[in-house]
Design a protein around this motif. Structure first.
Motif, PDB file in Angstrom:
ATOM      1  N   ALA A 196       0.902  -1.158  -0.023  1.00  0.00           N
ATOM      2  CA  ALA A 196       0.018   0.005  -0.074  1.00  0.00           C
ATOM      3  C   ALA A 196       0.853   1.346   0.164  1.00  0.00           C
ATOM      4  O   ALA A 196       0.703   2.365  -0.796  1.00  0.00           O
ATOM      5  CB  ALA A 196      -0.855   0.070   1.129  1.00  0.00           C
ATOM      6  N   ALA A 197       1.921   1.438   0.816  1.00  0.00           N
ATOM      7  CA  ALA A 197       2.689   2.501   0.765  1.00  0.00           C
ATOM      8  C   ALA A 197       3.573   2.657  -0.462  1.00  0.00           C
ATOM      9  O   ALA A 197       3.682   3.804  -0.806  1.00  0.00           O
ATOM     10  CB  ALA A 197       3.981   2.240   1.845  1.00  0.00           C
ATOM     11  N   ASP A 198       4.070   1.606  -0.991  1.00  0.00           N
ATOM     12  CA  ASP A 198       4.504   1.638  -2.498  1.00  0.00           C
ATOM     13  C   ASP A 198       3.742   2.429  -3.427  1.00  0.00           C
ATOM     14  O   ASP A 198       3.919   3.212  -4.378  1.00  0.00           O
ATOM     15  CB  ASP A 198       5.153   0.296  -2.912  1.00  0.00           C
ATOM     16  N   ALA A 199       2.428   1.815  -3.550  1.00  0.00           N
ATOM     17  CA  ALA A 199       1.360   2.286  -4.463  1.00  0.00           C
ATOM     18  C   ALA A 199       1.085   3.795  -4.136  1.00  0.00           C
ATOM     19  O   ALA A 199       0.959   4.520  -5.151  1.00  0.00           O
ATOM     20  CB  ALA A 199       0.233   1.481  -4.273  1.00  0.00           C
ATOM     21  N   ALA A 200       0.947   3.810  -2.970  1.00  0.00           N
ATOM     22  CA  ALA A 200       0.510   5.463  -2.627  1.00  0.00           C
ATOM     23  C   ALA A 200       1.789   6.371  -3.154  1.00  0.00           C
ATOM     24  O   ALA A 200       1.566   7.403  -3.478  1.00  0.00           O
ATOM     25  CB  ALA A 200       0.447   5.504  -1.090  1.00  0.00           C
ATOM     26  N   ALA A 201       3.173   6.086  -2.641  1.00  0.00           N
ATOM     27  CA  ALA A 201       4.521   6.846  -3.283  1.00  0.00           C
ATOM     28  C   ALA A 201       4.223   7.010  -4.511  1.00  0.00           C
ATOM     29  O   ALA A 201       4.761   8.231  -5.096  1.00  0.00           O
ATOM     30  CB  ALA A 201       5.457   6.343  -2.509  1.00  0.00           C
ATOM     31  N   THR A 202       3.857   5.937  -5.241  1.00  0.00           N
ATOM     32  CA  THR A 202       3.950   6.232  -6.824  1.00  0.00           C
ATOM     33  C   THR A 202       2.952   6.958  -7.158  1.00  0.00           C
ATOM     34  O   THR A 202       2.852   7.892  -8.128  1.00  0.00           O
ATOM     35  CB  THR A 202       3.939   4.670  -7.431  1.00  0.00           C
ATOM     36  N   ALA A 203       1.738   6.898  -6.775  1.00  0.00           N
ATOM     37  CA  ALA A 203       0.509   7.975  -7.110  1.00  0.00           C
ATOM     38  C   ALA A 203       0.814   9.003  -6.936  1.00  0.00           C
ATOM     39  O   ALA A 203       0.414  10.106  -7.638  1.00  0.00           O
ATOM     40  CB  ALA A 203      -0.702   7.363  -6.579  1.00  0.00           C
ATOM     41  N   GLY A 204       1.247   9.290  -5.672  1.00  0.00           N
ATOM     42  CA  GLY A 204       1.801  10.659  -5.262  1.00  0.00           C
ATOM     43  C   GLY A 204       2.830  11.382  -6.124  1.00  0.00           C
ATOM     44  O   GLY A 204       2.737  12.575  -6.480  1.00  0.00           O
ATOM     45  N   ALA A 205       3.832  10.487  -6.358  1.00  0.00           N
ATOM     46  CA  ALA A 205       4.806  11.046  -7.117  1.00  0.00           C
ATOM     47  C   ALA A 205       4.399  11.332  -8.690  1.00  0.00           C
ATOM     48  O   ALA A 205       5.070  12.426  -9.096  1.00  0.00           O
ATOM     49  CB  ALA A 205       6.045  10.011  -7.349  1.00  0.00           C
ATOM     50  N   LEU A 206       3.532  10.606  -9.113  1.00  0.00           N
ATOM     51  CA  LEU A 206       2.740  10.975 -10.426  1.00  0.00           C
ATOM     52  C   LEU A 206       1.902  12.465 -10.244  1.00  0.00           C
ATOM     53  O   LEU A 206       2.076  13.190 -11.463  1.00  0.00           O
ATOM     54  CB  LEU A 206       1.959  10.034 -10.966  1.00  0.00           C
ATOM     55  N   GLN A 207       1.704  12.797  -9.122  1.00  0.00           N
ATOM     56  CA  GLN A 207       0.710  13.864  -9.060  1.00  0.00           C
ATOM     57  C   GLN A 207       1.653  15.078  -8.926  1.00  0.00           C
ATOM     58  O   GLN A 207       1.345  16.315  -9.360  1.00  0.00           O
ATOM     59  CB  GLN A 207      -0.332  13.935  -7.720  1.00  0.00           C
ATOM     60  N   VAL A 208       2.795  14.714  -8.168  1.00  0.00           N
ATOM     61  CA  VAL A 208       3.706  15.919  -7.950  1.00  0.00           C
ATOM     62  C   VAL A 208       4.372  16.201  -9.306  1.00  0.00           C
ATOM     63  O   VAL A 208       4.678  17.421  -9.668  1.00  0.00           O
ATOM     64  CB  VAL A 208       4.950  15.321  -6.953  1.00  0.00           C
ATOM     65  N   GLY A 209       4.457  15.348 -10.166  1.00  0.00           N
ATOM     66  CA  GLY A 209       5.094  15.486 -11.554  1.00  0.00           C
ATOM     67  C   GLY A 209       4.138  16.498 -12.408  1.00  0.00           C
ATOM     68  O   GLY A 209       4.362  17.135 -13.362  1.00  0.00           O
ATOM     69  N   ALA A 218      -3.958  11.758  -3.867  1.00  0.00           N
ATOM     70  CA  ALA A 218      -3.705  10.414  -4.909  1.00  0.00           C
ATOM     71  C   ALA A 218      -3.284   9.198  -3.822  1.00  0.00           C
ATOM     72  O   ALA A 218      -3.621   8.053  -3.994  1.00  0.00           O
ATOM     73  CB  ALA A 218      -2.896  10.571  -6.029  1.00  0.00           C
ATOM     74  N   ALA A 219      -2.494   9.753  -3.061  1.00  0.00           N
ATOM     75  CA  ALA A 219      -1.800   8.644  -2.115  1.00  0.00           C
ATOM     76  C   ALA A 219      -2.831   7.958  -1.163  1.00  0.00           C
ATOM     77  O   ALA A 219      -3.085   6.787  -0.925  1.00  0.00           O
ATOM     78  CB  ALA A 219      -0.829   9.373  -1.136  1.00  0.00           C
ATOM     79  N   ASP A 220      -3.768   8.799  -0.503  1.00  0.00           N
ATOM     80  CA  ASP A 220      -4.851   8.374   0.210  1.00  0.00           C
ATOM     81  C   ASP A 220      -5.636   7.372  -0.405  1.00  0.00           C
ATOM     82  O   ASP A 220      -6.071   6.282  -0.063  1.00  0.00           O
ATOM     83  CB  ASP A 220      -5.654   9.494   0.847  1.00  0.00           C
ATOM     84  N   SER A 221      -6.071   7.530  -1.621  1.00  0.00           N
ATOM     85  CA  SER A 221      -6.920   6.876  -2.728  1.00  0.00           C
ATOM     86  C   SER A 221      -6.224   5.535  -3.000  1.00  0.00           C
ATOM     87  O   SER A 221      -6.643   4.531  -3.075  1.00  0.00           O
ATOM     88  CB  SER A 221      -7.080   7.663  -4.188  1.00  0.00           C
ATOM     89  N   ALA A 222      -4.782   5.765  -3.066  1.00  0.00           N
ATOM     90  CA  ALA A 222      -3.965   4.453  -3.576  1.00  0.00           C
ATOM     91  C   ALA A 222      -4.013   3.430  -2.288  1.00  0.00           C
ATOM     92  O   ALA A 222      -4.174   2.208  -2.356  1.00  0.00           O
ATOM     93  CB  ALA A 222      -2.690   4.756  -3.928  1.00  0.00           C
ATOM     94  N   THR A 223      -3.802   4.105  -1.213  1.00  0.00           N
ATOM     95  CA  THR A 223      -3.543   3.040   0.072  1.00  0.00           C
ATOM     96  C   THR A 223      -5.237   2.432   0.165  1.00  0.00           C
ATOM     97  O   THR A 223      -5.227   1.386   0.594  1.00  0.00           O
ATOM     98  CB  THR A 223      -3.331   3.825   1.298  1.00  0.00           C
ATOM     99  N   ALA A 224      -6.189   3.104   0.067  1.00  0.00           N
ATOM    100  CA  ALA A 224      -7.545   2.511   0.310  1.00  0.00           C
ATOM    101  C   ALA A 224      -8.000   1.571  -0.843  1.00  0.00           C
ATOM    102  O   ALA A 224      -8.425   0.596  -0.552  1.00  0.00           O
ATOM    103  CB  ALA A 224      -8.710   3.934   0.046  1.00  0.00           C
ATOM    104  N   ALA A 225      -7.283   1.740  -1.931  1.00  0.00           N
ATOM    105  CA  ALA A 225      -7.573   0.801  -2.910  1.00  0.00           C
ATOM    106  C   ALA A 225      -6.621  -0.737  -2.532  1.00  0.00           C
ATOM    107  O   ALA A 225      -7.158  -1.674  -3.205  1.00  0.00           O
ATOM    108  CB  ALA A 225      -7.023   1.002  -4.242  1.00  0.00           C
ATOM    109  N   ASN A 226      -5.645  -0.379  -1.655  1.00  0.00           N
ATOM    110  CA  ASN A 226      -4.924  -1.584  -1.212  1.00  0.00           C
ATOM    111  C   ASN A 226      -5.595  -2.048   0.120  1.00  0.00           C
ATOM    112  O   ASN A 226      -4.897  -2.698   0.729  1.00  0.00           O
ATOM    113  CB  ASN A 226      -3.632  -1.424  -1.171  1.00  0.00           C
ATOM    114  N   GLY A 227      -6.599  -1.665   0.648  1.00  0.00           N
ATOM    115  CA  GLY A 227      -7.290  -2.194   1.866  1.00  0.00           C
ATOM    116  C   GLY A 227      -6.921  -1.512   3.178  1.00  0.00           C
ATOM    117  O   GLY A 227      -6.977  -1.950   4.019  1.00  0.00           O
ATOM    118  N   VAL A 228      -6.084  -0.338   2.858  1.00  0.00           N
ATOM    119  CA  VAL A 228      -5.630   0.328   3.960  1.00  0.00           C
ATOM    120  C   VAL A 228      -6.214   1.794   4.112  1.00  0.00           C
ATOM    121  O   VAL A 228      -5.869   2.688   3.167  1.00  0.00           O
ATOM    122  CB  VAL A 228      -4.039   0.453   4.092  1.00  0.00           C
ATOM    123  N   THR A 229      -7.124   1.985   4.887  1.00  0.00           N
ATOM    124  CA  THR A 229      -7.910   3.378   4.813  1.00  0.00           C
ATOM    125  C   THR A 229      -7.279   4.224   6.134  1.00  0.00           C
ATOM    126  O   THR A 229      -7.384   3.786   7.147  1.00  0.00           O
ATOM    127  CB  THR A 229      -9.272   3.179   5.022  1.00  0.00           C
TER     128      THR A 229
END
Length: 105
Positions: free
Chosen positions: A33-46, A54-65
């Motif tokens: 979940a942390a790896d997915a969130a960091a990737t999603a967040g980095a794409l938004q920073v770009g 984006a990071a919160d959405s990615a963690t929620a998609a991986n079952g961590v809210t």
């Protein structure tokens, strides 16, 4: 007498093995979940956007809210420490208490 003593030790070892397995499972799930969130967040920073949503959405998609079951998701952009503590990088730290089943005893 010897059988009862041996069974107690074997049951304790089994409980330790089960709890250790649960710890490793939780660590693997939170790391994913942390790896997915960091990737999603980095794409938004770009794109010049805030990485938190984006990071919160990615963690929620991986079952961590964030805020559920004592879970905290912290998004740092740029990271607080480490070799990538500069602009353009995102660090996600997830803390979640993991219940034990047999170590409580």
């Amino acid at each position: 007498m010897l059988t009862a003593l041996t069974m107690t030790v074997l049951v304790a070892a089994l409980g330790l093995a089960i709890d250790t397995g649960m710890f490793f499972r939780a660590q693997r799930q939170l790391q994913t979940a942390a790896d997915a969130a960091a990737t999603a967040g980095a794409l938004q920073v770009g794109y010049g956007l805030s990485p938190t949503t984006a990071a919160d959405s990615a963690t929620a998609a991986n079952g961590v809210t964030n805020g559920v079951n004592g879970t905290t998701v912290t998004v740092n952009s740029p990271p607080q420490s480490g070799p990538f503590a500069s602009k353009g990088y995102v660090q996600v730290v997830i803390n979640q208490p993991v219940p034990t089943y047999f170590l409580r005893i």
